[in-house]
Scaffold this active site. Structure first.
Site, PDB file in Angstrom:
ATOM      1  N   THR A 107      -0.747   1.390   6.621  1.00  0.00           N
ATOM      2  CA  THR A 107      -0.484   0.232   5.770  1.00  0.00           C
ATOM      3  C   THR A 107      -0.389  -1.008   6.638  1.00  0.00           C
ATOM      4  OG1 THR A 107       1.112  -0.806   4.273  1.00  0.00           O
ATOM      5  CG2 THR A 107       2.008   0.756   5.851  1.00  0.00           C
ATOM      6  N   GLY A 108      -0.974  -2.099   6.183  1.00  0.00           N
ATOM      7  CA  GLY A 108      -0.886  -3.330   6.970  1.00  0.00           C
ATOM      8  C   GLY A 108      -2.140  -4.167   6.867  1.00  0.00           C
ATOM      9  N   ARG A 134     -14.074  -7.966  -0.835  1.00  0.00           N
ATOM     10  CA  ARG A 134     -13.412  -7.464   0.373  1.00  0.00           C
ATOM     11  C   ARG A 134     -12.862  -6.057   0.155  1.00  0.00           C
ATOM     12  NH1 ARG A 134      -7.924  -5.611   1.821  1.00  0.00           N
ATOM     13  NH2 ARG A 134      -7.682  -5.993   4.061  1.00  0.00           N
ATOM     14  N   VAL A 135     -13.066  -5.196   1.155  1.00  0.00           N
ATOM     15  CA  VAL A 135     -12.498  -3.853   1.170  1.00  0.00           C
ATOM     16  C   VAL A 135     -11.762  -3.684   2.492  1.00  0.00           C
ATOM     17  CG1 VAL A 135     -12.981  -1.378   1.170  1.00  0.00           C
ATOM     18  CG2 VAL A 135     -14.309  -2.915  -0.308  1.00  0.00           C
ATOM     19  N   GLY A 136     -10.549  -3.164   2.434  1.00  0.00           N
ATOM     20  CA  GLY A 136      -9.753  -2.981   3.639  1.00  0.00           C
ATOM     21  C   GLY A 136      -9.906  -1.598   4.247  1.00  0.00           C
ATOM     22  N   ASP A 137      -8.894  -1.189   4.985  1.00  0.00           N
ATOM     23  CA  ASP A 137      -8.981   0.050   5.755  1.00  0.00           C
ATOM     24  C   ASP A 137      -8.724   1.303   4.937  1.00  0.00           C
ATOM     25  OD1 ASP A 137      -6.232  -0.980   5.617  1.00  0.00           O
ATOM     26  OD2 ASP A 137      -5.700   0.767   6.809  1.00  0.00           O
ATOM     27  N   THR A 166       0.838  -1.192   0.000  1.00  0.00           N
ATOM     28  CA  THR A 166       0.000   0.000   0.000  1.00  0.00           C
ATOM     29  C   THR A 166       0.878   1.249   0.000  1.00  0.00           C
ATOM     30  OG1 THR A 166      -1.830  -1.073   1.156  1.00  0.00           O
ATOM     31  CG2 THR A 166      -1.639   1.310   1.421  1.00  0.00           C
ATOM     32  N   GLY A 200      -5.544  -4.592   7.157  1.00  0.00           N
ATOM     33  CA  GLY A 200      -6.599  -3.605   7.224  1.00  0.00           C
ATOM     34  C   GLY A 200      -7.735  -3.923   8.160  1.00  0.00           C
TER      35      GLY A 200
END
Length: 354
Positions: free
Chosen positions: A268-269, A244-247, A216, A271
């Site tokens: 970053t990481g 799927r959607v992350g942070d 990211t 999420g």
């Protein structure tokens, strides 16, 4: 394992930022990241190390050129992140990881700390620069987040460049998908239409396929008008399923900026943990409560990731001091300001002070 990870992070905390009292407040300041993870000296060849550092410096140069000319923090962030979205070294734009269905689905967000306006997109497949789409949502729509086909349609309607989905294809990310799906006993999809033919293993570009990092990209900035901003862009996680959607596009989780609270944050990481802990907003709340940006960043990352996962953040305060916090052995990162030259780092024990 957690204790050793936090110990490493605490050591990194002491190294990465000069004491506030030792620095004059810069007229403008800029910091970036290109992902955090298991990034150790013996995992990158000298050529790979140099390639990442050069890419970080190019992004720093793009952002600093905008700020030095009196441009806005949002303009600087967009300029730098667009370069990183076009660079296959990072998991954003061209170089994004693939979903289990063999697609590149791209997320991004930006936030203006001066007025708390924000824009975010998720699941883009045809917009070349997701960070530009997020900026357009902020400035040209009444909404905060758009997703999927509708987000691409909106981006096209405001004149943002559209590309064939194969534009985002890279062989090493495809090989990474194949490996992940085999480990999960899931079927491997057909290669995307328009993608180049398979490459021989010894022709694959660096870095190696077994890299374990989060690519990211993100940036935080303070411009000469005192406006803070944050932006983040990602391809998500390899073999993600079910939309799927992350942070990253979740305002307050992976991206947040507020002049009132005195901070801009890009994360970053893993999420899922950043979402559950509202990491970016919580860092700003800690700063508003009296913590330094460095202390707030590390404390929040340690607390949030004690739930599980790993990652890191970059933070900018209203004095233009960049801070970096992580629970990993490395994070691609860099900083520059009107009073300090550009500098880049990769490994956890590197000092970013000039």
């Amino acid at each position: 394992m957690l204790r050793s990870r936090l110990t490493l992070a605490a050591v990194a905390l002491a190294l990465f930022a000069a004491p506030a009292a030792a620095q004059e407040a810069p007229r403008w300041s800029f910091a970036i990241h290109g992902g955090a993870g298991v990034i150790e000296r013996d995992s990158l060849t000298p050529e790979q190390d140099a390639a990442y550092r050069a890419a970080l410096h190019r992004a720093l140069e793009a952002g600093s050129a905008v700020l030095a000319a009196g441009g806005s923090s949002l303009d600087a962030i967009q300029a730098a992140i667009e370069l990183m979205e076009d660079d296959p070294l990072f998991n954003a734009g061209r170089g994004a990881v693939f979903t289990a269905a063999g697609r590149n689905e791209l997320d991004a967000a930006v936030m203006n700390g001066a007025d708390l306006n924000a824009g975010a997109v998720a699941g883009l497949t045809t917009t070349r620069h997701p960070i530009a789409a997020a900026r357009a949502v902020l400035e040209q729509s009444p909404h905060v987040m758009l997703i999927g086909e509708g987000a691409d349609t909106f981006a096209a309607s405001v004149g943002l460049e559209q590309v064939d989905p194969a534009f985002f294809f890279t062989e090493r990310r495809w090989r990474g998908l194949e490996s992940a799906l085999r480990q999960q006993n899931l079927p491997i999809p057909e290669r995307p239409v328009g993608a180049p033919g398979p490459m021989a293993a010894n022709d694959l570009p660096a870095p190696p396929l077994n890299e374990r990092k989060f690519g990211t990209v993100g940036a935080v900035a303070l411009d000469s008008q005192g406006r803070l901003a944050a932006g983040t862009s990602t391809g998500g996680m390899t073999a993600k399923r079910w939309g799927r959607v992350g942070d990253v596009p979740v305002i307050g989780a992976g991206t947040y900026a507020s002049n009132r609270e005195g901070c801009a944050v890009s994360a970053t990481g893993d999420g899922e943990y950043f979402i559950r802990a509202s990491v970016a907003r919580d860092i700003c709340s800690r700063i508003a409560g009296g913590s330094t940006s460095l202390t707030a960043a590390q404390a929040e990352v340690d607390d949030a990731l004690s739930l599980g996962g790993t990652g890191g953040v970059i933070v900018m305060d209203t004095e233009g001091r960049p801070s970096f916090a992580m629970t990993t052995s490395g994070m691609y990162r860099g900083a520059v300001s009107s009073s300090q030259p550009a500098r880049a780092a990769i490994y956890g024990d590197e000092d970013l002070r000039p």
